[in-house]
Design a protein around this motif. Structure first.
Motif, PDB file in Angstrom:
ATOM      1  N   VAL A  49      60.700  55.921 116.473  1.00  0.00           N
ATOM      2  CA  VAL A  49      61.312  55.980 115.146  1.00  0.00           C
ATOM      3  C   VAL A  49      60.578  54.981 114.264  1.00  0.00           C
ATOM      4  O   VAL A  49      60.363  53.842 114.656  1.00  0.00           O
ATOM      5  CB  VAL A  49      62.813  55.628 115.211  1.00  0.00           C
ATOM      6  CG1 VAL A  49      63.409  55.598 113.811  1.00  0.00           C
ATOM      7  CG2 VAL A  49      63.551  56.599 116.103  1.00  0.00           C
ATOM      8  N   GLU A  50      60.166  55.435 113.091  1.00  0.00           N
ATOM      9  CA  GLU A  50      59.513  54.518 112.156  1.00  0.00           C
ATOM     10  C   GLU A  50      60.113  54.710 110.778  1.00  0.00           C
ATOM     11  O   GLU A  50      60.737  55.729 110.492  1.00  0.00           O
ATOM     12  CB  GLU A  50      58.004  54.739 112.113  1.00  0.00           C
ATOM     13  CG  GLU A  50      57.587  56.075 111.597  1.00  0.00           C
ATOM     14  CD  GLU A  50      56.070  56.269 111.583  1.00  0.00           C
ATOM     15  OE1 GLU A  50      55.624  57.039 110.735  1.00  0.00           O
ATOM     16  OE2 GLU A  50      55.366  55.658 112.398  1.00  0.00           O
ATOM     17  N   ARG A  51      59.937  53.750 109.934  1.00  0.00           N
ATOM     18  CA  ARG A  51      60.397  53.852 108.541  1.00  0.00           C
ATOM     19  C   ARG A  51      59.187  54.068 107.661  1.00  0.00           C
ATOM     20  O   ARG A  51      58.173  53.387 107.828  1.00  0.00           O
ATOM     21  CB  ARG A  51      61.102  52.575 108.130  1.00  0.00           C
ATOM     22  CG  ARG A  51      62.461  52.454 108.821  1.00  0.00           C
ATOM     23  CD  ARG A  51      63.255  51.309 108.296  1.00  0.00           C
ATOM     24  NE  ARG A  51      63.471  51.472 106.865  1.00  0.00           N
ATOM     25  CZ  ARG A  51      64.226  50.665 106.157  1.00  0.00           C
ATOM     26  NH1 ARG A  51      64.821  49.648 106.740  1.00  0.00           N
ATOM     27  NH2 ARG A  51      64.400  50.850 104.889  1.00  0.00           N
ATOM     28  N   PRO A  52      59.288  55.009 106.735  1.00  0.00           N
ATOM     29  CA  PRO A  52      58.139  55.267 105.830  1.00  0.00           C
ATOM     30  C   PRO A  52      57.892  54.116 104.897  1.00  0.00           C
ATOM     31  O   PRO A  52      58.725  53.306 104.657  1.00  0.00           O
ATOM     32  CB  PRO A  52      58.561  56.517 105.082  1.00  0.00           C
ATOM     33  CG  PRO A  52      60.027  56.649 105.262  1.00  0.00           C
ATOM     34  CD  PRO A  52      60.400  55.850 106.466  1.00  0.00           C
TER      35      PRO A  52
END
Length: 128
Positions: free
Chosen positions: A125-128
């Motif tokens: 999971v990553e944040r833009p």
């Protein structure tokens, strides 16, 4: 608290900006006004709506996989032993490696409907 502009919320929900405006005007989605008077949607309200929108009764499928993406096959590349299958599921492109035998048994070819079921112990999971 993170907030979203109407266009950003529409992109995340996979709908048009007009649809989001109608949801807000109809009271189905909460919006507030920012300092410039533009409507913004609080992150928790958008998340709650997204959960309600996509929550469906699970049909018994005989599978423990919970991540199911219904779509259309857009490409199949057959190798000697394996096949690369591309499925467009809404705004998402899913690429899978399956055995050639499986691809042939399922008669996978561009244009047929398919469901990508994903079961993984490792999800990034990553944040833009």
């Amino acid at each position: 608290m993170h907030t979203y502009r109407i266009g950003d919320a529409a992109a995340l929900l996979g709908v048009s900006t007009d649809t989001v405006r109608r949801l807000v005007d109809g009271g189905k989605l909460t919006a507030e006004r920012d300092g410039t008077g533009r409507r913004i949607i609080p992150g928790p309200a958008l998340a709650a709506y997204a959960r309600r929108m996509h929550r469906t009764e699970r049909q018994p499928s005989g599978s423990s996989a919970r991540n199911r993406f219904s779509g259309i096959v857009t490409d199949v590349i057959l190798g000697d032993v394996s096949a690369q299958v591309e499925i467009q599921a809404g705004p998402f492109r899913v690429v899978a490696m399956v055995s050639r035998e499986s691809a042939e048994e399922l008669r996978l070819e561009p244009g047929v409907p398919a469901v990508a079921m994903i079961k993984s112990t490792n999800v990034v999971v990553e944040r833009p």
